[in-house]
Design a protein around this motif. Structure first.
Motif, PDB file in Angstrom:
ATOM      1  N   GLU A  58       0.623  -0.784  -0.023  1.00 22.32           N
ATOM      2  CA  GLU A  58       0.195   0.022   0.167  1.00 22.32           C
ATOM      3  C   GLU A  58       0.734   0.901  -0.074  1.00 22.32           C
ATOM      4  OE1 GLU A  58      -2.931  -0.526   3.225  1.00 22.32           O
ATOM      5  OE2 GLU A  58      -4.322  -2.084   1.791  1.00 22.32           O
ATOM      6  N   PRO A  59       2.259   1.279   0.923  1.00 20.76           N
ATOM      7  CA  PRO A  59       2.418   2.713   0.779  1.00 20.76           C
ATOM      8  C   PRO A  59       3.692   2.726  -0.382  1.00 20.76           C
ATOM      9  CG  PRO A  59       3.703   0.850   2.634  1.00 20.76           C
ATOM     10  CD  PRO A  59       1.903   0.381   2.247  1.00 20.76           C
ATOM     11  N   GLU A  60       4.719   1.846  -1.148  1.00 18.84           N
ATOM     12  CA  GLU A  60       5.755   2.311  -1.543  1.00 18.84           C
ATOM     13  C   GLU A  60       4.899   2.059  -3.350  1.00 18.84           C
ATOM     14  OE1 GLU A  60       8.783  -0.084  -0.587  1.00 18.84           O
ATOM     15  OE2 GLU A  60       8.835   0.905   1.167  1.00 18.84           O
ATOM     16  N   ILE A  61       3.896   0.819  -2.920  1.00 16.39           N
ATOM     17  CA  ILE A  61       3.495  -0.145  -4.465  1.00 16.39           C
ATOM     18  C   ILE A  61       2.070   0.985  -5.069  1.00 16.39           C
ATOM     19  CG2 ILE A  61       2.810  -1.629  -6.277  1.00 16.39           C
ATOM     20  CD1 ILE A  61       4.551  -3.276  -4.229  1.00 16.39           C
ATOM     21  N   ILE A  62       1.071   0.922  -4.191  1.00 11.86           N
ATOM     22  CA  ILE A  62      -0.127   1.492  -4.160  1.00 11.86           C
ATOM     23  C   ILE A  62       0.248   2.734  -4.394  1.00 11.86           C
ATOM     24  CG2 ILE A  62      -2.488   1.831  -3.928  1.00 11.86           C
ATOM     25  CD1 ILE A  62      -1.757  -0.523  -5.453  1.00 11.86           C
ATOM     26  N   GLY A  63       0.729   3.295  -3.674  1.00 16.32           N
ATOM     27  CA  GLY A  63       0.747   4.645  -2.831  1.00 16.32           C
ATOM     28  C   GLY A  63       1.977   5.461  -3.615  1.00 16.32           C
ATOM     29  N   GLU A  66       4.281   7.057  -9.044  1.00 13.68           N
ATOM     30  CA  GLU A  66       5.237   7.329 -10.007  1.00 13.68           C
ATOM     31  C   GLU A  66       7.005   7.880 -10.105  1.00 13.68           C
ATOM     32  OE1 GLU A  66       4.876  10.008  -5.331  1.00 13.68           O
ATOM     33  OE2 GLU A  66       3.692   8.564  -7.056  1.00 13.68           O
ATOM     34  N   PHE A  67       6.941   6.935  -8.383  1.00 14.93           N
ATOM     35  CA  PHE A  67       8.371   6.367  -8.560  1.00 14.93           C
ATOM     36  C   PHE A  67       8.733   4.671  -8.986  1.00 14.93           C
ATOM     37  CE2 PHE A  67       7.837   9.643  -5.029  1.00 14.93           C
ATOM     38  CZ  PHE A  67       8.744   9.864  -5.745  1.00 14.93           C
TER      39      PHE A  67
END
Length: 76
Positions: A58-63, A66-67
């Protein structure tokens, strides 16, 4: 100063396997970023499957789309 942060489900690696992984990743980063070996750092963090969604997905892939330069082939 490229830094690569790998998060994965827990898996046992010997020190030699960790070093080989870091060497392989460093080689690619040096080539693609035109960087120096001494400028690259690599970390490996184990995340339990139960914590994956809240800690990584959730925080790094979905959230942070842009990165993300490669999307996973799974969804949660």
């Amino acid at each position: 100063m490229p830094h690569v942060d790998i998060k994965s489900f827990p898996r046992e690696f010997t020190d030699e396997e960790k070093q080989a992984l870091a060497d392989d990743i460093t080689e690619v980063i040096v080539r693609r970023f035109a960087s120096k070996t001494d400028s690259v750092s690599v970390s490996l963090q184990h995340v339990s499957p139960d914590a994956w969604r809240e800690t990584v997905y959730e925080p790094e892939i979905i959230g942070q789309p842009e990165f993300l330069i490669k999307k996973p082939g799974y969804s949660m």
